[in-house]
Design a protein around this motif. Sequence first.
Motif, PDB file in Angstrom:
ATOM      1  N   ASP A   1       0.825  -1.205   0.000  1.00 11.56           N
ATOM      2  CA  ASP A   1       0.000   0.000   0.000  1.00 11.56           C
ATOM      3  C   ASP A   1       0.859   1.255   0.000  1.00 11.56           C
ATOM      4  N   ALA A   2       1.913   1.254   0.832  1.00  8.50           N
ATOM      5  CA  ALA A   2       2.820   2.409   0.845  1.00  8.50           C
ATOM      6  C   ALA A   2       3.584   2.542  -0.467  1.00  8.50           C
ATOM      7  N   PHE A   3       3.905   1.396  -1.101  1.00 12.79           N
ATOM      8  CA  PHE A   3       4.635   1.426  -2.368  1.00 12.79           C
ATOM      9  C   PHE A   3       3.749   1.931  -3.501  1.00 12.79           C
ATOM     10  N   LEU A   4       2.495   1.469  -3.538  1.00 11.72           N
ATOM     11  CA  LEU A   4       1.574   1.944  -4.580  1.00 11.72           C
ATOM     12  C   LEU A   4       1.218   3.414  -4.391  1.00 11.72           C
ATOM     13  N   TYR A   5       1.277   3.880  -3.157  1.00 15.41           N
ATOM     14  CA  TYR A   5       0.979   5.297  -2.895  1.00 15.41           C
ATOM     15  C   TYR A   5       1.929   6.206  -3.675  1.00 15.41           C
ATOM     16  N   VAL A   6       3.192   5.788  -3.799  1.00 15.14           N
ATOM     17  CA  VAL A   6       4.183   6.607  -4.504  1.00 15.14           C
ATOM     18  C   VAL A   6       3.832   6.729  -5.981  1.00 15.14           C
ATOM     19  N   PHE A   7       3.249   5.699  -6.571  1.00 19.52           N
ATOM     20  CA  PHE A   7       2.945   5.708  -8.005  1.00 19.52           C
ATOM     21  C   PHE A   7       1.570   6.297  -8.316  1.00 19.52           C
ATOM     22  N   THR A   8       0.646   6.260  -7.380  1.00 18.61           N
ATOM     23  CA  THR A   8      -0.740   6.616  -7.685  1.00 18.61           C
ATOM     24  C   THR A   8      -1.153   7.946  -7.069  1.00 18.61           C
TER      25      THR A   8
ATOM     26  N   TYR B   1       0.912   7.994   6.294  1.00 18.53           N
ATOM     27  CA  TYR B   1       0.916   6.551   6.499  1.00 18.53           C
ATOM     28  C   TYR B   1       2.189   5.911   5.946  1.00 18.53           C
ATOM     29  N   SER B   2       2.636   6.331   4.771  1.00 16.16           N
ATOM     30  CA  SER B   2       3.840   5.742   4.189  1.00 16.16           C
ATOM     31  C   SER B   2       5.064   6.005   5.056  1.00 16.16           C
ATOM     32  N   ASP B   3       5.136   7.180   5.678  1.00  8.62           N
ATOM     33  CA  ASP B   3       6.242   7.460   6.586  1.00  8.62           C
ATOM     34  C   ASP B   3       6.152   6.619   7.851  1.00  8.62           C
ATOM     35  N   SER B   4       4.922   6.338   8.304  1.00 13.04           N
ATOM     36  CA  SER B   4       4.749   5.488   9.480  1.00 13.04           C
ATOM     37  C   SER B   4       5.240   4.072   9.205  1.00 13.04           C
TER      38      SER B   4
ATOM     39  N   VAL C   1      -6.677   1.622  -4.135  1.00 22.13           N
ATOM     40  CA  VAL C   1      -7.880   1.900  -3.353  1.00 22.13           C
ATOM     41  C   VAL C   1      -8.442   0.620  -2.741  1.00 22.13           C
ATOM     42  N   LEU C   2      -8.522  -0.445  -3.533  1.00 27.77           N
ATOM     43  CA  LEU C   2      -9.044  -1.707  -3.010  1.00 27.77           C
ATOM     44  C   LEU C   2      -8.145  -2.272  -1.917  1.00 27.77           C
ATOM     45  N   ASN C   3      -6.846  -2.192  -2.128  1.00 29.31           N
ATOM     46  CA  ASN C   3      -5.910  -2.687  -1.109  1.00 29.31           C
ATOM     47  C   ASN C   3      -6.030  -1.879   0.177  1.00 29.31           C
ATOM     48  N   SER C   4      -6.180  -0.565   0.060  1.00 31.02           N
ATOM     49  CA  SER C   4      -6.314   0.273   1.255  1.00 31.02           C
ATOM     50  C   SER C   4      -7.589  -0.049   2.026  1.00 31.02           C
ATOM     51  N   ILE C   5      -8.688  -0.260   1.304  1.00 32.09           N
ATOM     52  CA  ILE C   5      -9.962  -0.549   1.974  1.00 32.09           C
ATOM     53  C   ILE C   5      -9.900  -1.900   2.679  1.00 32.09           C
ATOM     54  N   VAL C   6      -9.307  -2.893   2.025  1.00 31.30           N
ATOM     55  CA  VAL C   6      -9.251  -4.228   2.624  1.00 31.30           C
ATOM     56  C   VAL C   6      -8.368  -4.233   3.879  1.00 31.30           C
ATOM     57  N   ILE C   7      -7.181  -3.636   3.799  1.00 28.99           N
ATOM     58  CA  ILE C   7      -6.308  -3.651   4.979  1.00 28.99           C
ATOM     59  C   ILE C   7      -6.858  -2.752   6.076  1.00 28.99           C
ATOM     60  N   LEU C   8      -7.645  -1.716   5.727  1.00 28.51           N
ATOM     61  CA  LEU C   8      -8.322  -0.942   6.762  1.00 28.51           C
ATOM     62  C   LEU C   8      -9.346  -1.795   7.496  1.00 28.51           C
TER      63      LEU C   8
END
Length: 497
Positions: free
Chosen positions: A71-78, A344-347, A394-401
């Motif tokens: 999720d943190a890795f995809l955040y950088v690209f999206t 979140y990515s920094d955390s 988005v789907l990965n973020s919702i599922v892990i949330l």
Amino acid sequence: MTYKTKISKIYSDDSDEPSLLRFMCAELTRGYFLEHNEAKYTERRERVYTCMRIPRELERLMIFGIFLCLDAFLYVFTLLPLRTLLAFLRLLTIPCCGLGGSRFLQPAQVCDLLKGLIMVLCYSMMHYVDYAMMYHLIRGQSVIKLYIIYNMLEVADRLFSSFGQDILDALYWTATEPKSRKRAHIGVIPHFFMAVFYVFLHAILIMVQASTLNVAFNSHNKSLLTIMMSNNFVEIKGSVFKKFEKNNLFQMSNSDIKERFTNYVLLLIVCLRNMEQFSWNTDHLLVLLPDVVMVITSEVMVDVVKHAFITKFNDITADVYSEYKASLAFELVSSRQQNAYTDYSDSVARRMGFIPLPLAVLLIRVVMSSVKIQGALSSVCLLLFYLGLITMKVLNSIVILGKSCRYVKEANMEGKLFKRPTAQTSKQTPKKANPAKSPPTSGNTSLIIQYDPPPDSPPKPEESSSETPQSTELKHRATNKDLLEIDRFTICGNRIG
């Protein structure tokens, strides 16, 4: 004394004398009762059950942590490019719209601009690094040299990850620190160049790692690949026979999660480079798959054996991995609050040592050099791929949330989410905690949680009626200590989880 009495006495005296026959009879008929030491044998049985549970509990933690890193890795690209674009537009519209406040930009927007600028500069600098020349330079070395180089690169990667996040945090804080405070830093520009230099060096380091792994995959006798895989088993010797507490095991688990995710990205880079060399022939991908599966399997086996014996030698139960999941989930859910103090990515970077910026720069460099974008159809495919990445994020973020909400609820850590972290300035001295007033913490909250328990004081009465409806609504929501009241995206994630 009668004759029969004398004869029985003689035989009884002879039976008391030691003999080989008597010793064999005693050894064959000797008995013992295990229930006389019931606690010892019960503990041994529990240790066996713990070792049997370790693979399942460890892999659950690993899968959850890998999805956090993803999720943190995809955040950088999206989302980071979009946030950087919005912050840049805000910076351009300041002369037209006016300040409207004390800050030109919000702290999060400043950090987004810095991250985006670092990514652009490092990607431009990576164009001057020839991947093919580095590959052939590494391939010309002997096997022993490459084995030593790979071990040195692993150590350097851990050191870079440890110090790199401090460099980035120092840059973010220097750029967003309130101007009213006394200047106690060297300036934003030096910190910015330090961050760019760090990300560039770390990206080159990962590139050398990927090139070494690529050489191991393409070697004829696979001897280098075997030696590199055996290096994982050497890690067992260095970890199993050491004293570990729960917090130390937590740090090692986070390091294993980060290492496994990084290896997945390195394997992806190796496959991309090999597929490019063979004109994207799918038959060559089938040739690479056995080696990829072998590397992943060896990594999983080493982690399972290492954690199983560490928990056995240090009397740690398998339930500790559920506590680790709850701690990671707590940090994820708390980053959704309005009073969150970090992205979140920094955390994730601070907790696991996973810094996505250098790895993202290298992956963009490899993809752009491996895939040629020419024509309108290629641009449309690139746009569709980007939209697919956003959907996946988005789907990965919702599922892990959703999973995180469930883990936090199971650990009874909901009350800590609604207490703002104590902010201490340089003029204030930290107050010592009063053990008489603070409630005792359970075992699953003894990990590194930086939030104080909610106070027992009654709610304050309304001081004035000039509060806005929005602030009144926020206060009302804060008093309702339910996990679903963080935000609506967490509600959606909790329903899915």
